[in-house]
Write a protein that holds these residues in place. Structure first.
Motif, PDB file in Angstrom:
ATOM      1  N   ASP A 196       0.808  -1.220   0.000  1.00  0.00           N
ATOM      2  CA  ASP A 196       0.000   0.000   0.000  1.00  0.00           C
ATOM      3  C   ASP A 196       0.842   1.271   0.000  1.00  0.00           C
ATOM      4  OD1 ASP A 196      -2.707  -1.277   0.354  1.00  0.00           O
ATOM      5  OD2 ASP A 196      -1.682  -2.067   2.121  1.00  0.00           O
ATOM      6  N   ILE A 197       1.942   1.271   0.761  1.00  0.00           N
ATOM      7  CA  ILE A 197       2.829   2.423   0.838  1.00  0.00           C
ATOM      8  C   ILE A 197       4.267   1.946   0.683  1.00  0.00           C
ATOM      9  CG2 ILE A 197       3.720   4.296   2.292  1.00  0.00           C
ATOM     10  CD1 ILE A 197       0.893   4.839   1.425  1.00  0.00           C
ATOM     11  N   VAL A 198       5.023   2.601  -0.182  1.00  0.00           N
ATOM     12  CA  VAL A 198       6.449   2.335  -0.363  1.00  0.00           C
ATOM     13  C   VAL A 198       7.218   3.560   0.105  1.00  0.00           C
ATOM     14  CG1 VAL A 198       8.283   1.799  -2.016  1.00  0.00           C
ATOM     15  CG2 VAL A 198       5.983   0.851  -2.345  1.00  0.00           C
ATOM     16  N   VAL A 199       8.178   3.352   1.002  1.00  0.00           N
ATOM     17  CA  VAL A 199       8.967   4.473   1.515  1.00  0.00           C
ATOM     18  C   VAL A 199      10.423   4.329   1.088  1.00  0.00           C
ATOM     19  CG1 VAL A 199       7.457   4.961   3.474  1.00  0.00           C
ATOM     20  CG2 VAL A 199       9.341   3.341   3.754  1.00  0.00           C
ATOM     21  N   HIS A 200      11.070   5.476   0.967  1.00  0.00           N
ATOM     22  CA  HIS A 200      12.482   5.529   0.584  1.00  0.00           C
ATOM     23  C   HIS A 200      13.216   6.570   1.412  1.00  0.00           C
ATOM     24  CE1 HIS A 200      12.668   3.181  -3.213  1.00  0.00           C
ATOM     25  NE2 HIS A 200      11.412   3.568  -3.371  1.00  0.00           N
ATOM     26  N   SER A 201      14.441   6.235   1.792  1.00  0.00           N
ATOM     27  CA  SER A 201      15.400   7.280   2.136  1.00  0.00           C
ATOM     28  C   SER A 201      16.041   7.682   0.814  1.00  0.00           C
ATOM     29  CB  SER A 201      16.462   6.772   3.109  1.00  0.00           C
ATOM     30  OG  SER A 201      17.471   7.752   3.266  1.00  0.00           O
ATOM     31  N   ALA A 202      15.594   8.799   0.269  1.00  0.00           N
ATOM     32  CA  ALA A 202      16.135   9.267  -1.013  1.00  0.00           C
ATOM     33  C   ALA A 202      17.579   9.723  -0.878  1.00  0.00           C
ATOM     34  CB  ALA A 202      15.266  10.405  -1.561  1.00  0.00           C
ATOM     35  N   THR A 203      18.036   9.869   0.349  1.00  0.00           N
ATOM     36  CA  THR A 203      19.432  10.201   0.650  1.00  0.00           C
ATOM     37  C   THR A 203      20.372   9.156   0.076  1.00  0.00           C
ATOM     38  OG1 THR A 203      18.585  11.060   2.750  1.00  0.00           O
ATOM     39  CG2 THR A 203      20.977  10.806   2.557  1.00  0.00           C
ATOM     40  N   LYS A 204      19.890   7.928  -0.078  1.00  0.00           N
ATOM     41  CA  LYS A 204      20.744   6.813  -0.474  1.00  0.00           C
ATOM     42  C   LYS A 204      20.829   6.730  -2.007  1.00  0.00           C
ATOM     43  CE  LYS A 204      20.940   5.930   3.964  1.00  0.00           C
ATOM     44  NZ  LYS A 204      19.911   6.797   4.550  1.00  0.00           N
ATOM     45  N   TYR A 205      20.285   5.686  -2.594  1.00  0.00           N
ATOM     46  CA  TYR A 205      20.483   5.467  -4.035  1.00  0.00           C
ATOM     47  C   TYR A 205      19.773   6.495  -4.907  1.00  0.00           C
ATOM     48  CZ  TYR A 205      22.652   0.986  -3.071  1.00  0.00           C
ATOM     49  OH  TYR A 205      23.503  -0.001  -2.638  1.00  0.00           O
ATOM     50  N   ILE A 206      18.650   7.043  -4.430  1.00  0.00           N
ATOM     51  CA  ILE A 206      17.939   8.012  -5.266  1.00  0.00           C
ATOM     52  C   ILE A 206      18.846   9.200  -5.563  1.00  0.00           C
ATOM     53  CG2 ILE A 206      15.905   9.500  -5.474  1.00  0.00           C
ATOM     54  CD1 ILE A 206      15.359   6.436  -5.493  1.00  0.00           C
ATOM     55  N   ASP A 207      19.518   9.742  -4.543  1.00  0.00           N
ATOM     56  CA  ASP A 207      20.541  10.773  -4.778  1.00  0.00           C
ATOM     57  C   ASP A 207      21.771  10.114  -5.378  1.00  0.00           C
ATOM     58  OD1 ASP A 207      22.228  12.984  -4.783  1.00  0.00           O
ATOM     59  OD2 ASP A 207      22.813  12.683  -2.699  1.00  0.00           O
ATOM     60  N   GLY A 208      22.349   9.170  -4.643  1.00  0.00           N
ATOM     61  CA  GLY A 208      23.434   8.364  -5.163  1.00  0.00           C
ATOM     62  C   GLY A 208      24.798   8.997  -5.143  1.00  0.00           C
ATOM     63  N   GLN A 209      24.903  10.226  -4.643  1.00  0.00           N
ATOM     64  CA  GLN A 209      26.201  10.891  -4.675  1.00  0.00           C
ATOM     65  C   GLN A 209      26.527  11.605  -3.361  1.00  0.00           C
ATOM     66  OE1 GLN A 209      26.702  12.823  -8.785  1.00  0.00           O
ATOM     67  NE2 GLN A 209      24.645  11.945  -8.863  1.00  0.00           N
ATOM     68  N   GLY A 210      25.804  11.252  -2.298  1.00  0.00           N
ATOM     69  CA  GLY A 210      26.123  11.768  -0.982  1.00  0.00           C
ATOM     70  C   GLY A 210      25.960  13.263  -0.843  1.00  0.00           C
ATOM     71  N   ARG A 211      24.944  13.842  -1.489  1.00  0.00           N
ATOM     72  CA  ARG A 211      24.830  15.310  -1.510  1.00  0.00           C
ATOM     73  C   ARG A 211      23.716  15.846  -0.631  1.00  0.00           C
ATOM     74  NH1 ARG A 211      24.232  15.568  -7.927  1.00  0.00           N
ATOM     75  NH2 ARG A 211      22.655  14.059  -7.268  1.00  0.00           N
ATOM     76  N   VAL A 212      22.532  15.252  -0.687  1.00  0.00           N
ATOM     77  CA  VAL A 212      21.372  15.843  -0.016  1.00  0.00           C
ATOM     78  C   VAL A 212      20.591  14.786   0.741  1.00  0.00           C
ATOM     79  CG1 VAL A 212      21.126  17.689  -1.727  1.00  0.00           C
ATOM     80  CG2 VAL A 212      19.837  15.558  -2.015  1.00  0.00           C
ATOM     81  N   LEU A 213      19.776  15.249   1.699  1.00  0.00           N
ATOM     82  CA  LEU A 213      18.852  14.389   2.422  1.00  0.00           C
ATOM     83  C   LEU A 213      17.484  14.438   1.754  1.00  0.00           C
ATOM     84  CD1 LEU A 213      19.609  15.448   6.114  1.00  0.00           C
ATOM     85  CD2 LEU A 213      20.573  13.515   4.873  1.00  0.00           C
ATOM     86  N   GLY A 214      16.731  13.361   1.927  1.00  0.00           N
ATOM     87  CA  GLY A 214      15.368  13.362   1.408  1.00  0.00           C
ATOM     88  C   GLY A 214      14.662  12.067   1.736  1.00  0.00           C
ATOM     89  N   GLY A 215      13.345  12.122   1.811  1.00  0.00           N
ATOM     90  CA  GLY A 215      12.526  10.941   2.032  1.00  0.00           C
ATOM     91  C   GLY A 215      11.305  10.989   1.140  1.00  0.00           C
TER      92      GLY A 215
END
Length: 388
Positions: A196-215
């Motif tokens: 029903d819900i998929v969560v991500h720490s976008a800080t990890k692979y979504i960014d992929g370059q160690g630059r920003v935080l995000g969820g």
């Protein structure tokens, strides 16, 4: 019909009168209206439009459009961090007296949330062992509202059969929340199995370059509406700048994840049988206990491997300190290869008994394999192990 790779690049916010090729940053806290009537209509949700960047922003909207497409989700909401996404999803969907069934192997902060924060509001939980699926149904009570899992788990890489879990949640009419951070939508789509819900720490692979935080949380429209209401009035919003960076990062996600997987498999294969190691774990190694499930559920094995160094913490510490190329950091999913000692860092707040229950031994080291020449990474890890 466009593919994921194409849409991750081509789905963009509408162009302005400047006809820009790359979407600009919308660094504004608020928005203006053509008239008092338009302001009333937008606030009343009779007309679409931005009001305040804590609620919505063109850069955030673009990021969510892409993530919803990649995760096959109806709607989504973005947060300042991955834990913001996890907390807001649970806090919005649960009420006092509710019960959460969670996999035992969860990120350290998720464990703290379940054990020390949510109980303040009368929300309880039980942990289920991923290796004992027969026990899960026995832990469901009349108060159980939601199932929360990670697959692969952090840091032990335990997998949970999403098809089986989707059937379990349907039988008991529960909400299923899956942390898909390690796999990313490139390797698996939990929505396909009834999540029903998929969560991500976008800080990890979504960014992929160690630059920003995000969820990010994406999923069913009705549930996202509840999470959005909670978040709109509690304020864990993602910044426009971070959303802009993350949206750009999605343009290379497919390429990056494929290379992470390729490098991780080669490193895992190179380390199998090393005399300094008790164990090497990687989902696409034939020796992995859940290899068949991994091959059925994931498109590739991911970018994380774990090794257990013989000699416990002191041996693991010597190994880490002797690395010359690989970084020592608590992050993962970076272009640079990273090692982490979970027992003394990310999961250090767990008791020894809790760590043992999730397989986090003193000698366990998590390696997030980056995009460097894999031969260089293998050589560095092998020379460090030779000095243990």
């Amino acid at each position: 019909m466009s593919t994921n790779e194409t849409n991750a690049i081509r789905l963009q916010a509408p162009k302005s009168h400047n006809r820009e090729h790359s979407v600009p940053l919308y660094l504004t806290s608020s928005y203006v209206f053509e008239s008092a009537e338009q302001a009333r209509a937008v606030f009343a949700e009779e007309e679409e439009g931005n009001v305040y960047s804590r609620y919505s922003n063109p850069n955030v909207d673009e990021l969510l459009t892409k993530m919803c497409y990649l995760e096959k989700a109806e709607e989504g909401i973005a947060f300042a961090s991955g834990m913001g996404a996890v907390f807001a999803s649970l806090a919005a969907l649960l009420r006092s007296g509710d019960h959460v069934l969670a996999c035992r192997s969860v990120f350290g902060s998720t464990h703290q949330l379940l054990t020390n924060i949510l109980p303040k509001w009368g929300i309880s939980h039980s942990y289920a062992d991923a290796a004992k699926p027969d026990e899960w149904e026995k832990l469901i009570t009349p108060a159980t509202k939601l199932i929360l899992i990670e697959t692969p788990s952090n840091p032990g890489l335990e997998l949970i059969d999403l098809e089986w879990l989707g059937e379990l949640k349907r039988r008991h009419n529960l909400i299923l929340v899956v942390d898909n951070c390690f796999a990313t939508p490139i390797l698996q789509n939990p929505v396909d199995y009834g999540t029903d819900i998929v969560v991500h720490s976008a800080t990890k692979y979504i960014d992929g370059q160690g630059r920003v935080l995000g969820g990010i949380a994406v999923g069913r429209k009705d549930l996202i509406a509840e999470i959005r209401y909670f978040s709109r009035h509690t304020g864990p919003a993602m910044s426009a700048f971070n959303a802009w960076v993350l949206s750009k990062s999605l343009e290379t996600l497919q390429l990056r994840v494929e290379k992470h997987c390729e490098n991780a498999l080669k490193l895992a294969q190179a380390l199998e049988g090393n005399a300094a190691l008790e164990q090497v774990r990687y989902p696409f190694l034939a020796s992995f206990p859940q290899y068949e499930l991994a091959k059925r559920q994931m498109r590739q094995g991911g970018g994380i491997i774990t090794i257990t160094v013989r000699g416990g913490y002191e041996a693991a510490r010597r190994f880490i300190d002797n690395l010359q190329l690989v970084s020592i950091s608590a992050n993962l999913g970076d272009t640079r290869t990273i090692v982490t000692h979970p027992a003394s860092t990310t999961h250090s707040k767990l008791t020894e008994q809790e760590r043992q229950a999730t397989g986090i031994t003193p000698g366990l080291v998590r390696i997030s394999v980056g995009l460097e020449n894999v031969g260089d990474v293998i050589a560095d890890v092998q020379q460090a192990l030779a000095q243990v």
